[in-house]
Design an enzyme around this catalytic site. Structure first.
Site, PDB file in Angstrom:
ATOM      1  N   MET A 185      -3.351  11.204  -0.989  1.00  0.00           N
ATOM      2  CA  MET A 185      -3.867  10.279  -0.676  1.00  0.00           C
ATOM      3  C   MET A 185      -3.870   9.713   0.897  1.00  0.00           C
ATOM      4  O   MET A 185      -3.002  10.336   1.174  1.00  0.00           O
ATOM      5  CB  MET A 185      -3.426   8.724  -1.160  1.00  0.00           C
ATOM      6  CG  MET A 185      -4.212   9.238  -2.522  1.00  0.00           C
ATOM      7  SD  MET A 185      -3.666   7.846  -3.432  1.00  0.00           S
ATOM      8  CE  MET A 185      -5.262   7.913  -4.420  1.00  0.00           C
TER       9      MET A 185
ATOM     10  N   ARG B 194       0.181  33.439  -3.072  1.00  0.00           N
ATOM     11  CA  ARG B 194      -1.151  33.020  -2.937  1.00  0.00           C
ATOM     12  C   ARG B 194      -0.628  31.639  -1.718  1.00  0.00           C
ATOM     13  O   ARG B 194       0.450  31.295  -1.786  1.00  0.00           O
ATOM     14  CB  ARG B 194      -1.943  32.278  -4.078  1.00  0.00           C
ATOM     15  CG  ARG B 194      -1.153  31.456  -4.956  1.00  0.00           C
ATOM     16  CD  ARG B 194      -1.570  31.119  -6.113  1.00  0.00           C
ATOM     17  NE  ARG B 194      -2.095  32.315  -7.080  1.00  0.00           N
ATOM     18  CZ  ARG B 194      -2.150  31.976  -8.750  1.00  0.00           C
ATOM     19  NH1 ARG B 194      -1.789  30.835  -9.084  1.00  0.00           N
ATOM     20  NH2 ARG B 194      -2.430  32.926  -9.577  1.00  0.00           N
TER      21      ARG B 194
ATOM     22  N   GLU C 198      -5.983  13.272   2.414  1.00  0.00           N
ATOM     23  CA  GLU C 198      -7.592  13.347   1.671  1.00  0.00           C
ATOM     24  C   GLU C 198      -8.793  12.823   3.218  1.00  0.00           C
ATOM     25  O   GLU C 198      -9.686  13.074   2.974  1.00  0.00           O
ATOM     26  CB  GLU C 198      -7.848  12.278   0.813  1.00  0.00           C
ATOM     27  CG  GLU C 198      -7.335  11.427   0.777  1.00  0.00           C
ATOM     28  CD  GLU C 198      -7.856   9.890   0.274  1.00  0.00           C
ATOM     29  OE1 GLU C 198      -8.964  10.241  -0.905  1.00  0.00           O
ATOM     30  OE2 GLU C 198      -7.096   8.478  -0.039  1.00  0.00           O
TER      31      GLU C 198
ATOM     32  N   HIS D 155      -4.096  10.103  -8.350  1.00  0.00           N
ATOM     33  CA  HIS D 155      -3.563   9.140  -8.648  1.00  0.00           C
ATOM     34  C   HIS D 155      -2.131   9.210  -9.303  1.00  0.00           C
ATOM     35  O   HIS D 155      -1.562   8.116  -9.500  1.00  0.00           O
ATOM     36  CB  HIS D 155      -4.468   7.814  -9.947  1.00  0.00           C
ATOM     37  CG  HIS D 155      -5.286   8.609  -8.685  1.00  0.00           C
ATOM     38  ND1 HIS D 155      -6.862   8.054  -8.805  1.00  0.00           N
ATOM     39  CD2 HIS D 155      -5.324   6.797  -8.204  1.00  0.00           C
ATOM     40  CE1 HIS D 155      -7.732   7.482  -7.901  1.00  0.00           C
ATOM     41  NE2 HIS D 155      -7.191   6.686  -8.174  1.00  0.00           N
TER      42      HIS D 155
ATOM     43  N   THR E 216       0.619  -1.202  -0.123  1.00  0.00           N
ATOM     44  CA  THR E 216       0.094  -0.092  -0.128  1.00  0.00           C
ATOM     45  C   THR E 216       1.242   1.656  -0.210  1.00  0.00           C
ATOM     46  O   THR E 216       1.374   1.517   0.906  1.00  0.00           O
ATOM     47  CB  THR E 216      -1.216   0.168   1.152  1.00  0.00           C
ATOM     48  OG1 THR E 216      -1.322   1.386   0.862  1.00  0.00           O
ATOM     49  CG2 THR E 216      -0.246  -0.199   2.438  1.00  0.00           C
ATOM     50  N   ILE E 217       0.569   1.932  -0.815  1.00  0.00           N
ATOM     51  CA  ILE E 217       1.168   3.497  -0.748  1.00  0.00           C
ATOM     52  C   ILE E 217       0.818   4.031   0.719  1.00  0.00           C
ATOM     53  O   ILE E 217       1.467   4.649   1.091  1.00  0.00           O
ATOM     54  CB  ILE E 217       0.995   4.134  -1.866  1.00  0.00           C
ATOM     55  CG1 ILE E 217      -0.254   4.752  -1.478  1.00  0.00           C
ATOM     56  CG2 ILE E 217       1.455   3.499  -3.020  1.00  0.00           C
ATOM     57  CD1 ILE E 217      -0.606   6.294  -2.710  1.00  0.00           C
ATOM     58  N   ASP E 218      -0.071   3.716   0.616  1.00  0.00           N
ATOM     59  CA  ASP E 218      -0.272   4.286   2.622  1.00  0.00           C
ATOM     60  C   ASP E 218       0.490   4.146   4.296  1.00  0.00           C
ATOM     61  O   ASP E 218       1.207   4.682   4.628  1.00  0.00           O
ATOM     62  CB  ASP E 218      -1.684   3.874   2.490  1.00  0.00           C
ATOM     63  CG  ASP E 218      -2.784   4.420   1.744  1.00  0.00           C
ATOM     64  OD1 ASP E 218      -2.661   5.379   1.349  1.00  0.00           O
ATOM     65  OD2 ASP E 218      -4.121   4.531   2.066  1.00  0.00           O
TER      66      ASP E 218
HETATM   67  O1  F6P Z   1      -4.983   2.166  -0.369  1.00  0.00           O
HETATM   68  C1  F6P Z   1      -4.952   3.234  -1.418  1.00  0.00           C
HETATM   69  C2  F6P Z   1      -4.996   3.998  -1.719  1.00  0.00           C
HETATM   70  O2  F6P Z   1      -4.658   4.833  -2.636  1.00  0.00           O
HETATM   71  C3  F6P Z   1      -5.463   5.766  -0.700  1.00  0.00           C
HETATM   72  O3  F6P Z   1      -5.316   6.157  -0.161  1.00  0.00           O
HETATM   73  C4  F6P Z   1      -6.993   5.839  -1.462  1.00  0.00           C
HETATM   74  O4  F6P Z   1      -7.950   6.346  -0.714  1.00  0.00           O
HETATM   75  C5  F6P Z   1      -7.656   4.790  -1.719  1.00  0.00           C
HETATM   76  O5  F6P Z   1      -6.585   4.395  -2.918  1.00  0.00           O
HETATM   77  C6  F6P Z   1      -7.867   5.494  -3.340  1.00  0.00           C
HETATM   78  O6  F6P Z   1      -8.397   4.436  -4.238  1.00  0.00           O
HETATM   79  P1  F6P Z   1      -8.694   4.259  -5.908  1.00  0.00           P
HETATM   80  O7  F6P Z   1      -8.311   4.879  -6.637  1.00  0.00           O
HETATM   81  O8  F6P Z   1      -9.101   2.683  -6.188  1.00  0.00           O
HETATM   82  O9  F6P Z   1     -10.369   4.418  -5.811  1.00  0.00           O
END
Ligand code: F6P
Length: 347
Positions: free
Chosen positions: A175, A168, A227, A277, A131-133
């Protein structure tokens, strides 16, 4: 032995590096054969597979995305099909029919949650965390995170110069649904004025105070917001109410909300850049390529050593094996003391 491989959930830089390492190590060290399943759990659910040999993985180390494709298909949520077979039973039927003896599932908590259930049902499964998270508690780092942080940092660097020129405020939305690791690391590395993360509900008055201070010192205010960040007594900003098959809502919009508040309260122009993305696309960093390669090689060794029901993980600099359930039991969120380190630089 024939080993199945699948990638599930959101894509992530480094997935191809894992696939390559699994196949190269499996062929060279053990003489295994491989079956690739397309689009996460949809592949074994529908019996959609492809050949995965050394030729198929040539040249994919630096490529983003996944050659296997991915999806958020959840076999556990599937209605019984003809013959009364549940989603899990259909996956097992297809594995047996294709002669797949063991499966390597590469994914986050959702994909590995399904893998755990399959393992409980007698399937020989090994997991690779992705996971990138970076919010899986069983591993110090997941591959993809370093790439996402570097992309976000570069964006912040670029936004600094344009924010300065136009006087500004610039809000960068990154994400991070439940964990603010990307925002924290990218914000610290990029010298953000304020970093807002899901773990620490923010006070909009205080955020405006920090932004105002940065304007006074004639330096560009850059606010990095995850987010999933939310104001005190507020709600997550949802772009829509639709749920995916694992029950997750789609987030987004917090950056726009902040820009509106800053303009209203300070009378200064505020603009938003939503990285979305872009953070997940393109070539992985060296760190992620190395970690993904080590994970892949270790996963196939776990298969050879019959250590099923396990997931590979990074502890310090070592690759270890932990129970698959460890991937899904607890989310690794940003501890308050790590946020406090970043807070020293706010305003
Ligand atoms: O879990 C990784 C993630 O990139 C989250 O940070 C993000 O909320 C989610 O996937 C978005 O998923 P998708 O682009 O598949 O809707």
């Amino acid at each position: 032995m024939r080993v199945g491989v699948l990638t599930g959930g959101g894509d992530c830089p480094g997935l191809n590096a894992v696939i390559r390492a699994i196949v190269r190590t499996g062929v060279a060290e053990y003489g295994y054969e491989f079956t690739g399943f397309r689009d996460g759990w949809r592949g074994p659910l529908e019996g959609d597979s492809m050949t995965l040999d050394v030729q198929a993985v040539r040249g994919i180390l630096p490529r983003g995305g996944t050659i296997l494709g991915t999806s958020r298909t959840n076999p556990l949520g599937e209605k019984s099909a003809a013959g009364g077979r549940s989603g899990l039973e259909r996956v097992k039927d297809n594995l047996a029919q294709l002669g797949v003896d063991a499966l390597v599932a590469i994914g986050g908590e959702d994909t590995l949650g399904v893998a755990t259930r399959l393992h409980d049902g007698g399937v020989k499964v090994v997991g690779v965390p992705k996971t990138i998270d970076n919010d899986l508690s069983a591993t110090d780092y997941t591959f993809g995170f370093d790439t996402a942080v570097n992309i976000a940092m570069e964006a912040i660097d670029r936004l600094h110069t344009t924010a300065e020129s136009h006087h500004r405020a610039l809000i960068v939305e990154v994400m991070g649904r439940h964990a603010g690791w990307i925002a924290l690391h990218a914000g610290m590395a990029g010298g953000a004025n304020v970093i807002l993360i899901p773990e620490q509900p923010f006070d909009i008055e205080q955020v405006c105070g920090w932004v105002e201070h940065r304007f006074q010192t004639r330096y560009a205010p850059i606010v990095v917001v995850a987010e999933g960040a939310l104001p005190k007594q507020g709600k997550e900003e949802l772009t829509d109410q639709e749920l995916d098959s694992f029950g997750h809502v789609r987030l987004g919009g917090i950056g726009q909300m902040l820009a509106g508040e800053i303009e209203k309260r300070l009378g200064k122009e505020a603009r938003v850049a939503v990285l979305g993305h872009i953070q997940r696309g393109g070539t992985p960093t060296a760190f992620d390529r190395v970690l993904a390669t080590r994970f892949g090689a270790s996963a196939i060794r776990a298969v050879a050593e019959r250590e099923f029901g396990k997931m590979v993980a990074l502890r310090g600099t070592d690759i270890v094996r932990v129970p698959l359930t460890a991937a899904t039991t607890e989310l690794k969120t940003v501890p308050p003391e790590r946020y406090a380190e970043a807070e020293l630089f706010f305003g």
